[in-house]
Design a protein around this motif. Structure first.
Motif: not given
Length: 687
Positions: A487-495, A569-571, A595-601
């Motif tokens: 949760r913490t990591e995903m919120e940090a990435a968005v922010r 993603s964390a899936g 349209i590009g597509c990137s992933v933040v792991q």
């Protein structure tokens, strides 16, 4: 500047234009001496609606309309061609090829359609060809002298920009030159009041500023983004922070600056503000020390230094500790500048251009400049997949391209057309090479528009998407059960991504659960305190990742020209499902609509194979949420991703016939000795 000339590919395309005009639609163009049948009337109306839907980017609607038109005229070539276009933009390239092949088999389209079929089919087999081992040939050149007038003298280094322009560091004329793809000088900078003193290299720093090494001035000149002087870094001497004859420059991911100090036989290291940190390159255990350091490149934790006395390349860590000789001494005669290309080092060595594998040290020769007096010093990969090679002795900058690209020409597509203010028309074109790489940096003189083979009136170049500095981003938030652990990591990435956007562009958030949902559309700065609690979509055992990606891409088709999907993603492999759309169709849909597509792991695990495929086959990157340089570069990478999209306007001279007539348009694009062509048509507003 050499005058552009028409290549073999251009002649083929011009011939195809003539042949395609003679094999147009048999059903939608009715001779004046007979009355149109009811089937032709119904087909024409459905066709007109399909063309208008296509230009609104409503590709599914366009497919429906064209298929209805085909029910009335089952073998009409023009309808088949447009149906293929609509399927292509929807990512269904197999269906597009089928319809185009049928039309081509009917004698429609000539060599132009055959060339399109060949390129699209080749892309589906080989994908994006960023070939590691490719033979290069000269596609053009920008000489320092033209008709007896000096443009520049002694080019040593080239800095390529993401908008297709280039900076040339001219050693003999003590200046840096900004030049476009056509060899036109845009700006000429001689430095501060006392001027540059033998500029030998030029790089762009992470913050956008420009750094110039002054070989005879024993210093580095820091310039702003517009190449206006800010300050000097370093001074003449042998102490820390001083140098004697700096040659080439590099910067690492922590923004530390590296300069090869030829006179002191070392590498000087400064922080991002220009304060000296340390130097290295002296004798160490198992290493006798640098004798003539020239080219330098930094990749992750490794620093690679070319030495023109030993003819080798040495690898150090970022602290300056010697690791190994990447190649045997004597492998090169006079190694000079180095630039990075994936996991390879692109090196200039007298009259040959080579790449060196950073892992194995294997050497591959890309090109030679021949037996004429030549000393190439830097080869910089540009935004269009070429190499810009500076030849100090010949006083030229060469454009070197993959031999296959020179033979194949350009792939031109007329993407959108606005005829709402007829006869004033606005048209949008996309220009790529055969392997889907956008061609950036074109100007009005590179385009030729015509109607029924007659030049259009009042053609104006309105702009290029590569110059845009805003981007629209859609974040896909993984709602798998595993995501609850991060949760913490995903919120940090968005922010962090939101913070980098500020109040520019449009941000969309899509929740990827069992059923994907668009959660937010609006200004990025309003989500500075983003929390997963705000999402309405619950976590799920299985995440419909393909539907989420398709939904995100749908929202971006009509968005800003610089646009990208970013998956946070964390899936695990078991949680991410791809049951509705196959991976090739997803990648094609995004690629065919820029349209590009990137992933933040958010975990240290490797990407699931499906996400890795999407990232590898679209314009995107993979990021780790806690990487040292942070996620601020995600937006920067999106903005700097090449976009070969251009807008032009013209005044039509055709009669619109109350908006019922199909009005043809042809577009040709020329760049150096390459060319490409496309044909389309449109309807004026109904009266």
């Amino acid at each position: 500047m050499r005058k552009a000339f028409v290549s073999l590919s251009a002649l083929i395309l011009i011939f195809s234009a003539v042949s395609s005009q003679t094999t147009g639609s048999a059903g939608l163009t009715v001779p004046e001496d007979r009355t149109r049948t009811s089937d032709e009337g119904f087909a024409s109306e459905e066709f007109r609606r399909g063309v208008q839907a296509y230009y609104r980017c409503a590709f599914n609607d366009a497919i429906v309309q064209f298929e209805r038109a085909l029910t009335h005229l089952p073998n009409d070539n023009l309808i088949l061609d447009w149906l293929g276009k609509a399927y292509y933009k929807s990512g269904l390239e197999g269906s597009a090829l089928s319809y185009w092949q049928t039309a081509s088999g009917n004698g429609y389209g000539g060599l132009l359609l055959e060339n399109k079929i060949e390129i699209v089919r080749d892309r589906r087999v080989t994908g994006d060809s960023s070939e590691k081992f490719m033979r290069l040939s000269e596609a053009g050149a920008f000489p320092g002298d033209f008709n007896g007038n000096q443009i520049y003298s002694g080019p040593v280094s080239v800095l390529t920009n993401y908008d297709g322009t280039m900076w040339i560091a001219a050693y003999n004329s003590n200046e840096i030159i900004l030049m476009n793809q056509n060899g036109v000088v845009i700006d000429r900078v001689t430095g501060p009041v006392n001027g540059f003193d033998r500029p030998s290299d030029i790089i762009r720093l992470h913050d956008g500023n420009i750094l110039v090494a002054e070989h005879a001035g024993d210093r580095l000149a820091l310039l702003n983004q517009n190449a206006r002087f800010i300050k000097y870094i370093g001074a003449k001497g042998r102490a820390l922070g001083q140098m004697v004859g700096p040659l080439y420059l590099a910067q690492d991911y922590l923004e530390r600056i590296y300069a090869t100090d030829y006179g002191n036989r070392r590498v000087d290291v400064f922080d991002k503000d220009g304060e000296p940190l340390f130097s290295f390159g002296g004798a160490q255990s198992g290493f006798q020390g640098l004798k003539g350091p020239t080219g330098i490149a930094v990749s992750d934790e490794s620093v690679f230094i070319a030495d023109d006395q030993s003819g080798s390349i040495y690898e150090f860590d970022r602290a300056g500790n010697f690791i190994r000789a990447l190649v045997e001494p004597g492998s090169f005669s006079k190694p000079e500048g180095i630039r990075l290309m994936g996991r390879s080092l692109v090196l200039c060595d007298s009259n040959r251009l080579v790449s060196v594998d950073m892992d194995s040290g294997a050497i591959f020769e890309h090109a030679r400049t021949g037996n004429a007096p030549s000393r190439i010093t830097m080869a910089s990969p540009d935004i269009n997949g070429n190499f810009l090679v500076s030849d100090f002795t010949a006083n030229e900058v060469y454009v070197m391209s993959n031999v296959q690209e020179l033979v194949g020409g350009l792939f031109v597509q007329i993407e959108q057309l606005d005829a709402s203010n007829f006869p004033q028309i606005t048209v949008e074109l996309r220009v790529e090479n055969r392997h889907r790489q956008p061609v950036v940096g074109l100007q009005q003189e590179n385009f030729f528009l015509s109607e029924k083979q007659q030049p259009v009136a009042n053609m104006k170049f309105l702009g290029a998407a590569s110059n845009n500095t805003d981007a629209d981003v859609t974040l896909i938030i993984d709602r798998s059960r595993t995501s609850l652990l991060y949760r913490t990591e995903m919120e940090a990435a968005v922010r962090e991504i939101v913070a980098s956007m500020g109040d520019s562009g449009t941000l969309r958030i899509v929740s990827a659960g069992s059923v994907p949902v668009t959660e937010y559309v609006g200004r990025p700065d309003l989500l500075g305190e983003f929390s997963l609690d705000a999402l309405k979509t619950p976590v799920s055992v299985s995440v419909a990742s393909d539907l989420a990606i398709r939904l995100a891409a749908n929202d971006l088709v009509n968005a800003a020209k610089k646009r990208s999907v970013v998956i946070i993603s964390a899936g695990s492999r078991d949680e991410l499902s791809f049951n509705q759309y196959n991976l090739a169709e997803l990648a094609a849909y995004m690629n065919n609509n820029s349209i590009g597509c990137s992933v933040v792991q958010v975990t240290r695990n490797s990407l699931p194979d499906e996400l890795a495929y999407i990232v590898d086959n679209t314009a995107g990157n993979e990021y780790y949420v806690y990487r040292p340089q942070g996620l601020g570069d995600v937006l920067k990478d999106i903005i700097e991703t090449p976009q070969g999209i251009y807008q032009l306007s013209f005044t039509s001279s055709l009669q619109k016939n109350y908006g019922l007539s199909y009005l043809p348009l042809e577009a040709e694009v020329y760049l150096l000795n390459r060319s490409g062509r496309d044909e389309t048509g449109y309807f004026a507003p109904l009266e």
